[in-house]
Design a protein around this motif. Sequence first.
Motif, mmCIF file in Angstrom:
data_model
loop_
_atom_site.group_PDB
_atom_site.id
_atom_site.type_symbol
_atom_site.label_atom_id
_atom_site.label_comp_id
_atom_site.label_asym_id
_atom_site.label_seq_id
_atom_site.Cartn_x
_atom_site.Cartn_y
_atom_site.Cartn_z
ATOM 1 N N LYS A 93 -17.510 34.652 -32.403
ATOM 2 C CA LYS A 93 -17.824 33.384 -31.751
ATOM 3 C C LYS A 93 -16.553 32.740 -31.204
ATOM 4 O O LYS A 93 -15.514 32.746 -31.855
ATOM 5 C CB LYS A 93 -18.484 32.437 -32.759
ATOM 6 N N ILE A 94 -16.645 32.188 -29.999
ATOM 7 C CA ILE A 94 -15.512 31.478 -29.405
ATOM 8 C C ILE A 94 -15.417 30.077 -30.005
ATOM 9 O O ILE A 94 -16.413 29.361 -30.085
ATOM 10 C CB ILE A 94 -15.664 31.363 -27.877
ATOM 11 N N TYR A 95 -14.196 29.691 -30.389
ATOM 12 C CA TYR A 95 -13.975 28.343 -30.910
ATOM 13 C C TYR A 95 -13.063 27.507 -30.020
ATOM 14 O O TYR A 95 -13.134 26.275 -30.033
ATOM 15 C CB TYR A 95 -13.379 28.410 -32.321
ATOM 16 N N PHE A 96 -12.205 28.186 -29.253
ATOM 17 C CA PHE A 96 -11.255 27.446 -28.411
ATOM 18 C C PHE A 96 -10.855 28.343 -27.259
ATOM 19 O O PHE A 96 -10.569 29.528 -27.449
ATOM 20 C CB PHE A 96 -10.016 27.059 -29.227
ATOM 21 N N LEU A 97 -10.814 27.753 -26.052
ATOM 22 C CA LEU A 97 -10.489 28.574 -24.887
ATOM 23 C C LEU A 97 -9.647 27.760 -23.901
ATOM 24 O O LEU A 97 -10.026 26.651 -23.523
ATOM 25 C CB LEU A 97 -11.768 29.077 -24.206
ATOM 26 N N ILE A 98 -8.509 28.304 -23.544
ATOM 27 C CA ILE A 98 -7.616 27.693 -22.569
ATOM 28 C C ILE A 98 -7.562 28.576 -21.337
ATOM 29 O O ILE A 98 -7.329 29.788 -21.442
ATOM 30 C CB ILE A 98 -6.195 27.515 -23.145
ATOM 31 N N LYS A 99 -7.749 27.974 -20.175
ATOM 32 C CA LYS A 99 -7.731 28.723 -18.926
ATOM 33 C C LYS A 99 -6.643 28.167 -18.014
ATOM 34 O O LYS A 99 -6.597 26.960 -17.749
ATOM 35 C CB LYS A 99 -9.087 28.631 -18.222
ATOM 36 N N SER B 146 3.827 24.727 -13.145
ATOM 37 C CA SER B 146 3.723 26.079 -12.617
ATOM 38 C C SER B 146 2.412 26.757 -13.008
ATOM 39 O O SER B 146 1.836 27.477 -12.213
ATOM 40 C CB SER B 146 4.913 26.922 -13.083
ATOM 41 N N ASP B 147 1.945 26.555 -14.208
ATOM 42 C CA ASP B 147 0.682 27.171 -14.623
ATOM 43 C C ASP B 147 0.094 26.400 -15.801
ATOM 44 O O ASP B 147 -0.004 26.910 -16.910
ATOM 45 C CB ASP B 147 0.911 28.638 -14.990
ATOM 46 N N ILE B 148 -0.281 25.171 -15.562
ATOM 47 C CA ILE B 148 -0.824 24.323 -16.621
ATOM 48 C C ILE B 148 -2.266 24.713 -16.908
ATOM 49 O O ILE B 148 -3.071 24.859 -15.989
ATOM 50 C CB ILE B 148 -0.751 22.839 -16.231
ATOM 51 N N GLY B 149 -2.569 24.878 -18.186
ATOM 52 C CA GLY B 149 -3.899 25.295 -18.585
ATOM 53 C C GLY B 149 -4.839 24.128 -18.823
ATOM 54 O O GLY B 149 -4.411 22.997 -19.069
ATOM 55 N N THR B 150 -6.116 24.441 -18.775
ATOM 56 C CA THR B 150 -7.169 23.475 -19.070
ATOM 57 C C THR B 150 -7.980 23.975 -20.257
ATOM 58 O O THR B 150 -8.342 25.155 -20.318
ATOM 59 C CB THR B 150 -8.106 23.306 -17.857
ATOM 60 N N ILE B 151 -8.256 23.106 -21.191
ATOM 61 C CA ILE B 151 -9.103 23.459 -22.327
ATOM 62 C C ILE B 151 -10.551 23.432 -21.855
ATOM 63 O O ILE B 151 -11.032 22.419 -21.348
ATOM 64 C CB ILE B 151 -8.884 22.495 -23.498
ATOM 65 N N ILE B 152 -11.244 24.536 -22.010
ATOM 66 C CA ILE B 152 -12.612 24.681 -21.526
ATOM 67 C C ILE B 152 -13.599 24.175 -22.585
ATOM 68 O O ILE B 152 -13.460 24.477 -23.770
ATOM 69 C CB ILE B 152 -12.921 26.153 -21.188
ATOM 70 N N SER B 153 -14.584 23.421 -22.154
ATOM 71 C CA SER B 153 -15.597 22.909 -23.084
ATOM 72 C C SER B 153 -16.546 24.032 -23.490
ATOM 73 O O SER B 153 -16.761 24.981 -22.722
ATOM 74 C CB SER B 153 -16.382 21.774 -22.431
ATOM 75 N N LYS C 250 -4.290 29.182 -14.244
ATOM 76 C CA LYS C 250 -4.573 29.816 -12.958
ATOM 77 C C LYS C 250 -4.612 31.332 -13.072
ATOM 78 O O LYS C 250 -5.385 32.001 -12.383
ATOM 79 C CB LYS C 250 -3.518 29.402 -11.934
ATOM 80 N N ALA C 251 -3.787 31.881 -13.942
ATOM 81 C CA ALA C 251 -3.677 33.342 -14.042
ATOM 82 C C ALA C 251 -4.285 33.924 -15.316
ATOM 83 O O ALA C 251 -4.725 35.071 -15.315
ATOM 84 C CB ALA C 251 -2.211 33.752 -13.959
ATOM 85 N N ASP C 252 -4.337 33.151 -16.398
ATOM 86 C CA ASP C 252 -4.701 33.704 -17.699
ATOM 87 C C ASP C 252 -5.819 32.929 -18.389
ATOM 88 O O ASP C 252 -6.107 31.779 -18.043
ATOM 89 C CB ASP C 252 -3.482 33.704 -18.628
ATOM 90 N N GLU C 253 -6.394 33.585 -19.389
ATOM 91 C CA GLU C 253 -7.315 32.933 -20.312
ATOM 92 C C GLU C 253 -6.890 33.285 -21.730
ATOM 93 O O GLU C 253 -6.558 34.445 -22.017
ATOM 94 C CB GLU C 253 -8.760 33.390 -20.078
ATOM 95 N N TYR C 254 -6.883 32.284 -22.597
ATOM 96 C CA TYR C 254 -6.536 32.471 -24.002
ATOM 97 C C TYR C 254 -7.753 32.055 -24.825
ATOM 98 O O TYR C 254 -8.057 30.867 -24.934
ATOM 99 C CB TYR C 254 -5.315 31.639 -24.377
ATOM 100 N N CYS C 255 -8.429 33.036 -25.368
ATOM 101 C CA CYS C 255 -9.706 32.806 -26.055
ATOM 102 C C CYS C 255 -9.533 33.025 -27.551
ATOM 103 O O CYS C 255 -9.248 34.144 -28.001
ATOM 104 C CB CYS C 255 -10.756 33.756 -25.471
ATOM 105 N N PHE C 256 -9.710 31.963 -28.336
ATOM 106 C CA PHE C 256 -9.556 32.040 -29.779
ATOM 107 C C PHE C 256 -10.941 32.128 -30.419
ATOM 108 O O PHE C 256 -11.728 31.185 -30.351
ATOM 109 C CB PHE C 256 -8.813 30.812 -30.311
ATOM 110 N N THR C 257 -11.231 33.260 -31.043
ATOM 111 C CA THR C 257 -12.508 33.436 -31.729
ATOM 112 C C THR C 257 -12.269 33.441 -33.233
ATOM 113 O O THR C 257 -11.126 33.330 -33.692
ATOM 114 C CB THR C 257 -13.186 34.761 -31.319
#
Length: 204
Positions: free
Chosen positions: A40-46, A13-20, A48-55
């Motif tokens: 600084k960004i260390y990890f980011l998951i995107k 339904s909304d599988i995320g991709t880990i962004i390089s 279809k609807a959301d972004e989860y940015c771990f700094t």
Amino acid sequence: MFKKIAADALGLSDIGTIISPGDFDKTDADDYVLHEDGEKIYFLIKTKADEYCFTNLALIHVDGENAISSKRTLKRYPYSQHKISNVILETAGKIDLDVEIKFNISTIAFDIDVKKEQIEQLKDLYKALMRISEIAAENEKYIGMASQGLDKAVSVLQNSRIHDEKLAETYGELTDFGFSWLKATHEQYHIKDFGDVFEKYINN
């Protein structure tokens, strides 16, 4: 309807991709990172609807209403104000095409699906969040112990037989000392920047 049921069953339904890291600047979340303050960004998951940015300082959630809407809501959760807990990693079953990382930040529960083939990268995030959770729990205990220790010292002083005038003077000195001591304890154990943890566990 049947397609939606199948998608939910398979975790599509909304599988995320880990962004390089090389593509961090192409995301919406990057616009809200406090680069000017050393964030600084260390990890980011995107998804279809959301972004989860771990700094190093916070989780930045770019919350989309749905995959087809352009409307976004920005939510920022500084680690110094929102404790991470209940970190869980769920690996994929035979028919699953995704893996899941779950955690709470304060009272808010997150459940993020990620492509199964990116499990090794997700393990790095799991380890980093687990360690941040452990550090926060340990430091909370230390701050509590420091506060209890000061309370006991004040109680002993109040029950002492020091002359009233001397007691007032000593109590004032102890109050000033106590404030400075608790402030120093808070600064030592109330961590705002977890960059060193991400540096240790995230292999970018």
